[in-house]
Design a protein around this motif. Structure first.
Motif, PDB file in Angstrom:
ATOM      1  N   VAL A   1      -5.337   0.642 -16.693  1.00 13.51           N
ATOM      2  CA  VAL A   1      -6.583   0.859 -17.428  1.00 13.51           C
ATOM      3  C   VAL A   1      -7.726   1.269 -16.498  1.00 13.51           C
ATOM      4  O   VAL A   1      -8.549   2.121 -16.851  1.00 13.51           O
ATOM      5  CB  VAL A   1      -6.955  -0.419 -18.207  1.00 13.51           C
ATOM      6  CG1 VAL A   1      -8.312  -0.271 -18.873  1.00 13.51           C
ATOM      7  CG2 VAL A   1      -5.887  -0.731 -19.249  1.00 13.51           C
ATOM      8  N   LYS A   2      -7.790   0.693 -15.295  1.00  9.57           N
ATOM      9  CA  LYS A   2      -8.932   0.918 -14.408  1.00  9.57           C
ATOM     10  C   LYS A   2      -8.634   1.884 -13.273  1.00  9.57           C
ATOM     11  O   LYS A   2      -9.504   2.160 -12.448  1.00  9.57           O
ATOM     12  CB  LYS A   2      -9.393  -0.414 -13.811  1.00  9.57           C
ATOM     13  CG  LYS A   2      -9.741  -1.485 -14.835  1.00  9.57           C
ATOM     14  CD  LYS A   2     -10.908  -1.105 -15.690  1.00  9.57           C
ATOM     15  CE  LYS A   2     -12.212  -1.124 -14.927  1.00  9.57           C
ATOM     16  NZ  LYS A   2     -13.383  -0.852 -15.817  1.00  9.57           N
TER      17      LYS A   2
ATOM     18  N   LEU B   1      -2.985   0.247  -6.142  1.00 13.34           N
ATOM     19  CA  LEU B   1      -1.622   0.156  -5.601  1.00 13.34           C
ATOM     20  C   LEU B   1      -1.232  -1.293  -5.332  1.00 13.34           C
ATOM     21  O   LEU B   1      -0.076  -1.688  -5.554  1.00 13.34           O
ATOM     22  CB  LEU B   1      -1.513   0.986  -4.324  1.00 13.34           C
ATOM     23  CG  LEU B   1      -1.708   2.501  -4.487  1.00 13.34           C
ATOM     24  CD1 LEU B   1      -1.588   3.210  -3.137  1.00 13.34           C
ATOM     25  CD2 LEU B   1      -0.688   3.073  -5.468  1.00 13.34           C
ATOM     26  N   GLY B   2      -2.208  -2.096  -4.854  1.00 17.30           N
ATOM     27  CA  GLY B   2      -1.906  -3.494  -4.567  1.00 17.30           C
ATOM     28  C   GLY B   2      -1.526  -4.269  -5.812  1.00 17.30           C
ATOM     29  O   GLY B   2      -0.530  -5.006  -5.835  1.00 17.30           O
ATOM     30  N   LEU B   3      -2.313  -4.114  -6.890  1.00 18.16           N
ATOM     31  CA  LEU B   3      -2.001  -4.812  -8.144  1.00 18.16           C
ATOM     32  C   LEU B   3      -0.688  -4.324  -8.738  1.00 18.16           C
ATOM     33  O   LEU B   3       0.085  -5.116  -9.301  1.00 18.16           O
ATOM     34  CB  LEU B   3      -3.138  -4.625  -9.141  1.00 18.16           C
ATOM     35  CG  LEU B   3      -4.383  -5.480  -8.918  1.00 18.16           C
ATOM     36  CD1 LEU B   3      -5.510  -5.052  -9.852  1.00 18.16           C
ATOM     37  CD2 LEU B   3      -4.065  -6.964  -9.124  1.00 18.16           C
ATOM     38  N   ALA B   4      -0.424  -3.026  -8.638  1.00 19.13           N
ATOM     39  CA  ALA B   4       0.842  -2.502  -9.153  1.00 19.13           C
ATOM     40  C   ALA B   4       2.025  -3.123  -8.414  1.00 19.13           C
ATOM     41  O   ALA B   4       3.039  -3.489  -9.029  1.00 19.13           O
ATOM     42  CB  ALA B   4       0.866  -0.979  -9.026  1.00 19.13           C
TER      43      ALA B   4
ATOM     44  N   GLY C   1      -9.608   4.698  -8.595  1.00 17.91           N
ATOM     45  CA  GLY C   1      -8.855   5.678  -7.810  1.00 17.91           C
ATOM     46  C   GLY C   1      -7.381   5.319  -7.839  1.00 17.91           C
ATOM     47  O   GLY C   1      -7.014   4.168  -7.570  1.00 17.91           O
ATOM     48  N   TRP C   2      -6.540   6.305  -8.176  1.00 14.55           N
ATOM     49  CA  TRP C   2      -5.115   6.007  -8.366  1.00 14.55           C
ATOM     50  C   TRP C   2      -4.409   5.647  -7.061  1.00 14.55           C
ATOM     51  O   TRP C   2      -3.349   5.030  -7.081  1.00 14.55           O
ATOM     52  CB  TRP C   2      -4.424   7.188  -9.037  1.00 14.55           C
ATOM     53  CG  TRP C   2      -4.912   7.397 -10.449  1.00 14.55           C
ATOM     54  CD1 TRP C   2      -5.723   8.390 -10.906  1.00 14.55           C
ATOM     55  CD2 TRP C   2      -4.650   6.547 -11.573  1.00 14.55           C
ATOM     56  NE1 TRP C   2      -5.986   8.225 -12.246  1.00 14.55           N
ATOM     57  CE2 TRP C   2      -5.339   7.105 -12.677  1.00 14.55           C
ATOM     58  CE3 TRP C   2      -3.912   5.384 -11.753  1.00 14.55           C
ATOM     59  CZ2 TRP C   2      -5.307   6.529 -13.950  1.00 14.55           C
ATOM     60  CZ3 TRP C   2      -3.874   4.809 -13.011  1.00 14.55           C
ATOM     61  CH2 TRP C   2      -4.566   5.374 -14.094  1.00 14.55           C
TER      62      TRP C   2
ATOM     63  N   ILE D   1      -1.337   2.769 -21.394  1.00  8.08           N
ATOM     64  CA  ILE D   1      -0.928   3.943 -20.614  1.00  8.08           C
ATOM     65  C   ILE D   1      -1.596   5.192 -21.168  1.00  8.08           C
ATOM     66  O   ILE D   1      -2.079   6.056 -20.421  1.00  8.08           O
ATOM     67  CB  ILE D   1       0.604   4.086 -20.624  1.00  8.08           C
ATOM     68  CG1 ILE D   1       1.252   2.880 -19.926  1.00  8.08           C
ATOM     69  CG2 ILE D   1       1.039   5.377 -19.946  1.00  8.08           C
ATOM     70  CD1 ILE D   1       2.760   2.844 -20.051  1.00  8.08           C
ATOM     71  N   SER D   2      -1.641   5.296 -22.496  1.00  8.96           N
ATOM     72  CA  SER D   2      -2.282   6.451 -23.125  1.00  8.96           C
ATOM     73  C   SER D   2      -3.755   6.527 -22.754  1.00  8.96           C
ATOM     74  O   SER D   2      -4.291   7.615 -22.480  1.00  8.96           O
ATOM     75  CB  SER D   2      -2.127   6.366 -24.645  1.00  8.96           C
ATOM     76  OG  SER D   2      -2.753   7.444 -25.291  1.00  8.96           O
ATOM     77  N   SER D   3      -4.422   5.377 -22.753  1.00  6.93           N
ATOM     78  CA  SER D   3      -5.830   5.340 -22.391  1.00  6.93           C
ATOM     79  C   SER D   3      -6.059   5.936 -21.010  1.00  6.93           C
ATOM     80  O   SER D   3      -6.981   6.744 -20.805  1.00  6.93           O
ATOM     81  CB  SER D   3      -6.334   3.893 -22.437  1.00  6.93           C
ATOM     82  OG  SER D   3      -7.637   3.785 -21.911  1.00  6.93           O
ATOM     83  N   ALA D   4      -5.206   5.546 -20.065  1.00  5.52           N
ATOM     84  CA  ALA D   4      -5.364   6.034 -18.701  1.00  5.52           C
ATOM     85  C   ALA D   4      -5.027   7.517 -18.592  1.00  5.52           C
ATOM     86  O   ALA D   4      -5.769   8.298 -17.984  1.00  5.52           O
ATOM     87  CB  ALA D   4      -4.467   5.224 -17.762  1.00  5.52           C
ATOM     88  N   VAL D   5      -3.922   7.928 -19.187  1.00  4.63           N
ATOM     89  CA  VAL D   5      -3.472   9.318 -19.069  1.00  4.63           C
ATOM     90  C   VAL D   5      -4.426  10.270 -19.779  1.00  4.63           C
ATOM     91  O   VAL D   5      -4.844  11.303 -19.223  1.00  4.63           O
ATOM     92  CB  VAL D   5      -2.046   9.466 -19.631  1.00  4.63           C
ATOM     93  CG1 VAL D   5      -1.634  10.938 -19.696  1.00  4.63           C
ATOM     94  CG2 VAL D   5      -1.057   8.691 -18.775  1.00  4.63           C
ATOM     95  N   MET D   6      -4.798   9.937 -21.025  1.00  2.96           N
ATOM     96  CA  MET D   6      -5.686  10.820 -21.784  1.00  2.96           C
ATOM     97  C   MET D   6      -7.068  10.916 -21.134  1.00  2.96           C
ATOM     98  O   MET D   6      -7.653  12.003 -21.046  1.00  2.96           O
ATOM     99  CB  MET D   6      -5.830  10.311 -23.217  1.00  2.96           C
ATOM    100  CG  MET D   6      -4.551  10.330 -24.039  1.00  2.96           C
ATOM    101  SD  MET D   6      -3.902  11.987 -24.335  1.00  2.96           S
ATOM    102  CE  MET D   6      -2.451  11.966 -23.282  1.00  2.96           C
TER     103      MET D   6
END
Length: 470
Positions: A217-218, A230-233, A223-224, A410-415
């Motif tokens: 979401v954030k 990356l740490g949270l992922a 920044g991706w 996921i849609s929120s982030a991608v769109m």
């Protein structure tokens, strides 16, 4: 065991539960009209103010599987009342303050109301005669989209004509009315799972989901490739793998992963992610297209209220199609119905790619997409409940609702990322380009078609699911 009830009593149960579902889903779009002015209202930066929206999504994602399991263990009606109590408490907190921290707290509590929908579906299975279950579940499933679609213009009208805190007082009143109706009309289900609640499993799932959804979401803001994203992922991957191993070792897990890995459940949940993705793509892209300046040559220059009213018919179509969805499931089975719904969604986006020149064409596109969502959402719980023991219906439906929430996140982030990158400049401000809108419609159509393929992998069945013995 199914408890037969007289027709009036059965109708009352369905109407009350569906009304609660509408109120719960309304919470997801309650503050959308206020997003542009939240930084000023809350005396915060735009990034900090966005947490008022983000926290509701996160809370809903965590609460649905947990409340479902608690409902199986301690009573589904009881957990609906707890969910509504949290909604009321959160609404009162948000209605009485303009402080950012308390607004985030209040909106998080409001998000907990989303547990009402899977719990309500499970009560319908337990309480209604078999011949009425299909139509009732279709109606309850439709509330996931209807509440948000109808709530958006209503919230916009209130926000433009009254103090913004009125929205939260209204939400508190609706929550209280629903709670009183539940106490008066809906009986407690006699079906329980005699097992202890997995507190450690619930904490592990909540931690894993938060670490997974936060960067999704954030990520556009952080920044991706940033350290937090990356740490949270990475933490999410480790946490969810550890949680899964722990669940497999428990005798009474929070989520029975062996049942969830059954082919019908697994592929229905994966298809649910795709349908949730496609639904939210419309909610994010269509209003921006309708509100884009007319000087662009493709925007319609509508206000928030006008765009909300333009898109409201798609929610009404979802509701009106619920009995049709039930008949499709009874006639052809839930698997073909889910495939058909996802295919209709893809057709709606294809329509929008070609015809998007005026409000009528966008209304038609949104109605087609809404029809597909209504059909698909009705088929999902039918597939799930035909594949799990009757004592696990609430937790299984909660997990399915979680999958839809993952799809919307996921849609929120991608769109948002696509529309932010594919822009033109109008009056010195960036506006999503015509190509950007068409690209988002194409991605949403591709997600819906992926949902068709995933649904095709569900084992075939031609009849509506029967209750599965534990």
């Amino acid at each position: 065991m199914v408890v037969s009830r007289s027709a009036p009593s059965g109708r009352a149960i369905v109407v009350v539960l569906a009304s609660c579902g509408l109120v719960a889903s309304f919470m997801q779009t309650l503050v959308v009209p206020l997003i542009p002015v939240f930084p000023r209202l809350l005396h915060a930066s735009a990034a900090d103010a966005s947490w008022v929206v983000t926290v509701t999504l996160l809370a809903a994602s965590v609460i649905t599987p947990v409340s479902g399991r608690l409902g199986d263990l301690y009573g589904k009606r009881r957990m609906i009342l707890v969910s509504l109590a949290l909604l009321i408490a959160g609404s009162v907190v948000s209605a009485t303050t303009s402080a950012l921290a308390f607004q985030i707290l209040g909106r998080g509590l409001q998000g907990c109301a989303m547990g009402v929908i899977p719990l309500g579906i499970s009560i319908m299975r337990d309480e209604l005669p078999p011949e009425r279950v299909g139509g009732a579940i279709s109606l309850m499933s439709a509330t996931l989209g209807v509440g948000g679609a109808i709530g958006l213009p209503v919230a916009a009208v209130v926000a433009e004509n009254a103090d913004w805190h009125v929205l939260f007082w209204t939400a508190a009143g609706l929550g209280l009315a629903c709670a009183l109706l539940i106490l008066t009309v809906v009986p407690e289900s006699p079906l329980r799972t005699p097992a202890p609640f997995d507190y450690f499993g619930a904490l592990g799932l909540a931690a894993g989901l938060l670490c997974l959804l936060l960067p999704v979401v954030k990520g556009g803001t952080w920044g991706w490739t940033s350290v937090p994203t990356l740490g949270l992922a990475a933490v999410a991957v480790v946490a969810l793998l550890g949680w899964g191993a722990y669940q497999l070792r428990r005798r009474d897990p929070l989520v029975d992963l062996r049942v969830s890995a059954r082919r019908p459940v697994l592929f229905t949940n994966l298809a649910s992610i795709m349908v949730g993705f496609a639904l939210y793509a419309m909610a994010l892209s269509f209003p921006q297209l309708l509100q884009a300046p007319a000087s662009t040559g493709y925007g319609l220059g509508q206000t928030m209220v006008e765009s909300g009213l333009t898109l409201a018919p798609n929610g009404l179509v979802m509701m009106l199609l619920s009995p049709v969805s039930a008949r499709l499931i009874a006639r052809f089975g839930p698997r073909p119905t889910l495939m058909s719904g996802a295919l209709v969604i893809a057709a709606g986006y294809a329509f929008a790619i070609v015809l998007m020149d005026n409000a009528f064409e966008l209304i038609m596109a949104s109605v087609i997409i809404g029809a597909g969502v209504g059909i698909a959402y009705a088929a999902m719980p039918a597939l799930i409940m035909g594949s799990v023991p009757v004592t696990e219906t609430a937790s299984a439906n909660g997990l399915n609702s979680l999958m839809r929430s993952v799809g919307t996140a996921i849609s929120s982030a991608v769109m948002a990322a696509m529309l932010a990158q594919l822009t033109i400049t109008v009056g010195g401000l960036p506006v999503p380009s015509l190509f950007g809108f068409r690209a988002t419609f194409a991605v949403a159509a591709l997600a819906a078609l992926t949902g068709v393929l995933l649904a095709a992998l569900v084992p075939k069945t031609r009849t509506a699911p029967e209750l599965v013995a534990a």
